[in-house]
Design an enzyme around this catalytic site. Structure first.
Site, PDB file in Angstrom:
ATOM      1  N   ASP A  28      19.626  17.540 -53.332  1.00 29.00           N
ATOM      2  CA  ASP A  28      19.812  16.117 -53.060  1.00 29.00           C
ATOM      3  C   ASP A  28      20.507  15.927 -51.704  1.00 29.00           C
ATOM      4  O   ASP A  28      20.417  16.792 -50.838  1.00 29.00           O
ATOM      5  CB  ASP A  28      20.598  15.479 -54.223  1.00 29.00           C
ATOM      6  N   HIS A  84      23.606   8.936 -52.719  1.00 25.62           N
ATOM      7  CA  HIS A  84      22.479   9.238 -53.596  1.00 25.62           C
ATOM      8  C   HIS A  84      22.775  10.471 -54.448  1.00 25.62           C
ATOM      9  O   HIS A  84      22.627  10.449 -55.672  1.00 25.62           O
ATOM     10  CB  HIS A  84      21.227   9.430 -52.721  1.00 25.62           C
ATOM     11  N   SER A  94      14.642   8.207 -59.012  1.00 28.89           N
ATOM     12  CA  SER A  94      15.763   9.064 -58.615  1.00 28.89           C
ATOM     13  C   SER A  94      16.853   9.071 -59.672  1.00 28.89           C
ATOM     14  O   SER A  94      17.610  10.020 -59.773  1.00 28.89           O
ATOM     15  CB  SER A  94      16.389   8.560 -57.312  1.00 28.89           C
TER      16      SER A  94
END
Ligand SMILES: *[C@@H]1O[C@H](CO)[C@@H](O)[C@H](O)[C@H]1NC(C)=O
Ligand SMILES: *[C@@H]1O[C@H](CO)[C@@H](O)[C@H](O)[C@H]1NC(C)=O
Ligand SMILES: *[C@@H]1O[C@H](CO)[C@@H](O)[C@H](O)[C@H]1NC(C)=O
Ligand SMILES: *[C@@H]1O[C@H](CO)[C@@H](O)[C@H](O)[C@H]1NC(C)=O
Length: 760
Positions: free
Chosen positions: A155, A215, A545
């Site tokens: 990620d 994220h 996601s």
């Protein structure tokens, strides 16, 4: 709630990240400001696959380097130009080359392929309860919670100081763990966050404020965040925050470039290569290529095969390019492909208009002091559809300057390449006091709780049409926004969200994808900075996601209670026990509020408690994929890139895709009957009798043989066959596809697989 400029800025960042997670097409716009850090303009990073050396089993890492270097010219500047060398996911390396150098490399007999790398785009307090996980019980009993299992996340990085990653009461990582911690500035890992590697090869200028880690921080917390009391955003969705596997260890592999949203193929391969070596049990990838490519050119498919061979479970996001058909990423059958659905928690507000009608929608920003009286309402796009007016209808930056919106509620259309938060900023800048955001037809009834910068509400497409009609037919239209806070118990949940990518698979239409749906809308989890000046920081965002790491965490729970199950067995357990009904007991719907088809839901919505005890599994060994890959028409060389052993399809009996022992069927049916077999493995009670139950797809005949199966041993394998018989074409009506299911039922278990049939 007092809003300062500071929180407004943060809210803007939050909005940008939301866009990144939910609307793929826009990432290129946002990435336009990136800096090209390549010194020599002719140099590009190439991914080079070479034929596997016969001596590779005895290779030390020195030998790998020497062997790979032997493919390059004598005076080649290895130090500057060799980017990564691989040993688990590929026989090969990533290297900076000029096109001429690449061409001469390709001409070498031992070189399978050398092509320029591509970039890939990035595609919870309440979710555990929604998924039936209860603290102290079953899968969430104190001795499971993912104990002893390592989840690797590929990620954008992680914010290591977040309380979701505290290691209070956690044992050290298992002895097999070989990973490292590579934070700059002396930050160390702990028994929760046991590894952190930076594989962002472009990390030359780290900005002081690393926005990209949001994220990865969010996805890591969804998969394995610890229990935290009283997590909330703007006071909403208050509760205990936890990931799916709160006692699993996590390791972060950073592959996306700082300051851009580009995740490099060579870095992703390197991350998977290292994670396999480090000893992770589960890999979670919330990113993917935007277009379909053959599996032998897809870095995630290649890396995931090597992982699967080593017993590592790989979970990937399905992408955010829905609701159109055939918009998936990560379609390989050895990957769990995860779509996104809603949870039963909404952060509710409603648009109330002058005639008394109220339309329910969502927003994360819920001001307590917004007056409830009706204010003038204006639709900026009300003068037809010239491009000027279209910009106004989208409330694009600068578009409202010639319209009097002062003191008014402004109706804006969603879309136009700009995030909803930016639209709100334009309304605010132009003197508007509130915004009603109307969905596009494609987004339908899906609504999003976004950290708006002003009082606002996102309403459905249908509601938007009615409000526009009202504005059109009223001399002095008025409206206001009513804020209702967090509401739990939406009986339509789970429903498939508009952006969740849909099948059929393009690369392998004979495998039904996505495999499963899981929570991916308005998910609360850890954030790197506080959006409401309340620590610890959390944020609510949406995307596949978000659904992917939920499934990664659930896979970790299952792995912890069944350490000997293969990745395919875990996947089968998750798929055959999935729910097909919503909380209200009716079939799961999509963003149109119509029943969602199998290309949206796959097997259905994950049910972690049932997945831990599936009764039977459809297992697949790594070598079983070879006849399947031969059947796809790949060459021996191409298959070699994926499986990394010598394959000769002429010696292998190739199979049609639908013959792989997969826990679903995807059939392309012409006028001929088709015949397949499946093999069940008993992982339930020693003695069990199952009988088959069919939901036969429209305009089809099906027969299953035998129709009753009795097991008398654990791990006993029994095969059955299925005939698909086409009926007269007229019976199909206007349908281009049909769906059904095949379920093996005993007194304790129901083992269901979905069937899709595309009519040729
Ligand atoms: C509409 O917005 C786009 C993107 O911001 C801009 O390029 C274009 O010039 C605008 N059109 C008009 C007529 O203002
Ligand atoms: C409003 O009414 C006009 C004329 O009746 C029509 O052309 C237009 O499409 C309507 N707009 C909306 C948004 O319904
Ligand atoms: C399973 O069935 C066999 C044969 O009927 C019987 O001998 C055996 O005791 C049974 N085992 C269990 C665990 O019930
Ligand atoms: C099938 O399509 C035809 C032509 O478009 C249409 O007239 C008919 O109503 C459709 N039938 C059904 C069952 O939808």
């Amino acid at each position: 709630m007092i809003k300062t400029n500071h929180t407004m800025k943060l809210a803007l960042v939050v909005g940008l990240i939301f866009i990144l997670c939910s609307i793929n097409q826009i990432t290129s716009v946002l990435a336009a400001a990136e800096v090209n850090q390549e010194h020599d303009q002719n140099l590009m990073t190439y991914i080079v696959h070479v034929k596997k050396s016969d001596n590779v089993a005895s290779f030390q890492s020195e030998d790998f380097h020497n062997w790979y270097h032997s493919f390059l010219p004598q005076n080649f500047p290895h130090k500057e130009r060799m980017v990564f060398t691989y040993r688990n996911v590929a026989s090969g390396f990533a290297v900076k080359l000029t096109p001429e150098e690449a061409k001469s490399l390709q001409e070498k007999g031992e070189v399978v392929s050398a092509r320029p790398e591509r970039t890939l785009s990035l595609h919870t307090t309440h979710t555990p309860t929604f998924l039936g996980l209860k603290q102290g019980q079953g899968l969430w009993s104190d001795d499971n919670l993912g104990k002893g299992v390592i989840i690797g996340l590929i990620d954008t990085g992680i914010y290591p100081f977040h309380p979701s990653f505290n290691d209070e009461g956690m044992p050290p990582p298992p002895a097999k763990w070989k990973g490292h911690c590579e934070f700059t500035g002396g930050t160390t890992c702990n028994n929760k966050l046991i590894g952190a590697r930076n594989l962002d090869k472009s990390a030359i200028q780290e900005p002081p404020f690393e926005t990209l880690i949001f994220h990865g921080t969010h996805t890591a917390a969804e998969a394995g965040g610890r229990f935290i009391e009283d997590a909330s955003v703007f006071g909403n969705a208050k509760g205990v925050a936890a990931g799916m596997a709160p006692n699993a260890h996590i390791a972060m592999y950073k592959v996306c470039a700082s300051g851009t949203r580009e995740c490099y193929e060579s870095s992703i391969l390197a991350a998977m290569d290292i994670a396999i070596e480090d000893g992770v049990d589960v890999l979670s990838l919330s990113l993917g290529l935007d277009s379909t490519v053959p599996f032998f050119e897809d870095p995630i498919a290649i890396g995931a095969f090597a992982a699967t061979q080593k017993g590592v479970f790989v979970s990937c996001s399905a992408a955010n390019s829905g609701p159109e058909y055939s918009t998936l990423s990560n379609e390989a059958p050895w990957i769990l492909t995860v779509g996104a659905s809603t949870i039963d928690r909404k952060i509710v507000a409603s648009a109330k208009i002058g005639n008394g009608d109220e339309f329910e929608g969502e927003t994360l920003f819920q001001p307590k002091d917004f007056p409830q009286q009706l204010l003038p309402l204006v639709y900026a796009g009300s003068n037809g559809i010239s491009s000027q007016n279209q910009n106004q209808s989208f409330c694009l930056p600068g578009s409202l300057k010639n319209i009097d919106v002062r003191g008014k509620v402004v109706l804006c259309d969603i879309g136009g390449g700009v995030s909803s938060v930016v639209k709100g900023q334009e309304v605010l800048n132009s003197g508007g006091v509130a915004m009603i955001l109307a969905n596009s037809e494609a987004i339908g009834f899906s609504t999003f709780a976004i950290a708006h910068v002003l009082p606002a509400v996102d309403v459905s497409y249908a509601a938007g049409l009615i409000i526009k009609d009202y504005i059109n037919s009223t001399y002095n239209p008025t409206a206001t926004v009513l804020f209702k806070g967090t509401v739990i118990g939406d009986s339509l949940a789970p429903s498939v969200v508009s952006f969740s990518s849909r099948g059929p698979s393009q690369e392998s239409p004979g495998i039904l994808k996505p495999d499963i749906i899981g929570p991916g809308v308005n998910i609360l989890a850890a954030w790197a900075i506080s959006v409401d000046n309340e620590l610890p920081p959390y944020n609510i965002i949406s995307g596949t996601s978000m659904s992917c790491p939920h499934l990664s965490g659930i896979a970790a729970l299952i792995k912890s209670s069944h350490p000997d199950w293969s990745p395919a067995a875990i996947k089968s357990a998750i798929m055959t026990t999935a729910n097909t009904l919503n909380l209200g007991g009716t079939p799961i719907t999509d963003q149109r509020l119509l029943p969602a088809d199998v290309f949206a839901t796959g097997a259905g919505h994950v049910n972690p408690v049932k997945a831990n005890d599936p009764g039977l599994v459809y297992d697949i060994q790594p070598e079983d994929y070879v006849p399947y890959l031969c059947g796809l028409g790949y060459s021996d060389k191409e298959i070699g890139v994926i499986v990394q052993w010598k394959v000769k399809c002429s010696d292998v009996k190739s199979i049609p895709e639908a013959q792989l022992n997969y826990p679903s069927f995807s059939i392309l049916l012409g006028s001929e009957s088709q015949f397949y077999t499946r093999t069940l493995t008993n992982v339930g009670p020693v003695n069990a009798t199952y009988r088959v139950e069919l939901e036969v797809p429209l305009a089809l005949g099906m027969s299953v043989n035998p129709s009753v199966i009795t097991f008398s041993e654990i791990n006993e394998k029994i095969s059955y066959s299925v005939d698909f018989l086409p009926q007269v074409k007229e019976n199909r009506g206007n349908h281009t596809f049909a769906q059904g299911s095949l379920t093996w039922i005993s007194d304790k278990h129901a083992v269901r697989i979905p069937i899709s049939v595309i009519f040729k």
